[in-house]
Design a protein around this motif. Structure first.
Motif, PDB file in Angstrom:
ATOM      1  N   GLU A   2      -4.107 -85.321 -35.216  1.00  0.00           N
ATOM      2  CA  GLU A   2      -4.886 -84.443 -36.102  1.00  0.00           C
ATOM      3  C   GLU A   2      -5.415 -83.243 -35.324  1.00  0.00           C
ATOM      4  O   GLU A   2      -5.795 -83.355 -34.157  1.00  0.00           O
ATOM      5  CB  GLU A   2      -6.035 -85.280 -36.694  1.00  0.00           C
ATOM      6  N   ASP A  27      -3.313 -83.040 -40.613  1.00  0.00           N
ATOM      7  CA  ASP A  27      -2.577 -84.236 -41.008  1.00  0.00           C
ATOM      8  C   ASP A  27      -2.737 -84.482 -42.506  1.00  0.00           C
ATOM      9  O   ASP A  27      -3.817 -84.875 -42.959  1.00  0.00           O
ATOM     10  CB  ASP A  27      -3.079 -85.441 -40.205  1.00  0.00           C
ATOM     11  N   SER A  94      -6.945 -89.818 -37.886  1.00  0.00           N
ATOM     12  CA  SER A  94      -5.512 -89.998 -37.710  1.00  0.00           C
ATOM     13  C   SER A  94      -5.333 -91.290 -36.933  1.00  0.00           C
ATOM     14  O   SER A  94      -5.900 -91.452 -35.859  1.00  0.00           O
ATOM     15  CB  SER A  94      -4.901 -88.817 -36.935  1.00  0.00           C
TER      16      SER A  94
END
Lengths: 110, 116
Positions: A2, A27, A94
């Motif tokens: 991310e 993301d 993420s």
């Protein structure tokens, strides 16, 4: 992984005015977006968060909006008070890890 | 949210010393804890993910032999900074996630480490 961008890095407002801090993320699978407030020398404290199934969430003077298409989310503080002065961080996940923005130093002038 | 206790809150020691920082989850059994480092006026940078009963997962650029992590129980993770040097001086903070998946993280009070 991310990538989270946060703007502005500093924000100065007069007491009673509104403050808006914006973050973008990379993301598209991210589905949870928290905001933290950190006072000098203290721990970050979760102030509000939003999940991707809603576009807006409000808690008294604080609100967060999310635009999944554009991959950005914003923190809105209304009727600012001197005690709102702090550094605010957005974050996006993420793989169950949080990536934080660089932070925004908010100063509310009495 | 989860209550997280971190100890000590402040450490000053000489270069070459090893320092151990404890992070306890007081009201939640945490299979995963996170360790962050924060330099002055900067953001929180994830150092490693601490997994109960197994090896920690370190982020790129973080030396696992220098920053030893032990997560021997569901309520305690420790970070040991070995042979600390002045450049290791920073604010170290742990956090606990309240569940699996993407859940809020709750932070300890942090440890301010100063190496002389």
């Amino acid at each position: 992984g991310e990538n989270v961008e946060q703007h502005p890095s500093t924000l100065s407002v007069q007491e009673g005015d509104s403050a808006v801090i914006k973050c973008t993320y990379s993301d598209s699978a991210s589905n949870y977006f928290p905001w933290y407030k950190q006072e000098l020398g203290k721990r970050p404290q979760l102030i509000i968060d939003i999940r991707s199934n809603v576009g807006e969430k409000k808690d008294q003077r604080i609100a967060v909006t999310l635009n999944k298409t554009a991959k950005h989310f914003s923190l809105h503080i209304t009727e600012t008070q001197p005690e709102d002065s702090a550094v605010y961080f957005c974050a996006a996940p993420s793989n169950y890890k949080l990536t934080f923005g660089k932070g925004t130093l908010l100063t509310v002038n009495p | 949210g989860a209550v997280v206790s971190q100890h000590p809150s402040w450490v000053i020691c000489k270069s070459g010393t090893s320092v151990k920082i404890e992070c306890r989850s007081l009201d939640f059994q945490a299979t995963t804890m996170f360790w962050y480092r924060q330099f002055p006026k900067q953001s929180l940078m994830l150092m490693a993910t601490s997994n109960e009963g197994s090896k920690a997962t370190y982020e790129q650029g973080v030396e696992k032999d220098k920053f030893l992590i032990n997560h021997a129980s569901l309520t305690l993770s420790t970070l040991t900074v070995t042979s600390a040097h002045p450049e290791d001086s920073s604010f170290y903070i742990c956090s606990v996630s309240a569940g699996t998946g993407n859940q809020p993280q709750h932070f300890g009070d942090g440890t301010r480490l100063s190496i002389l």
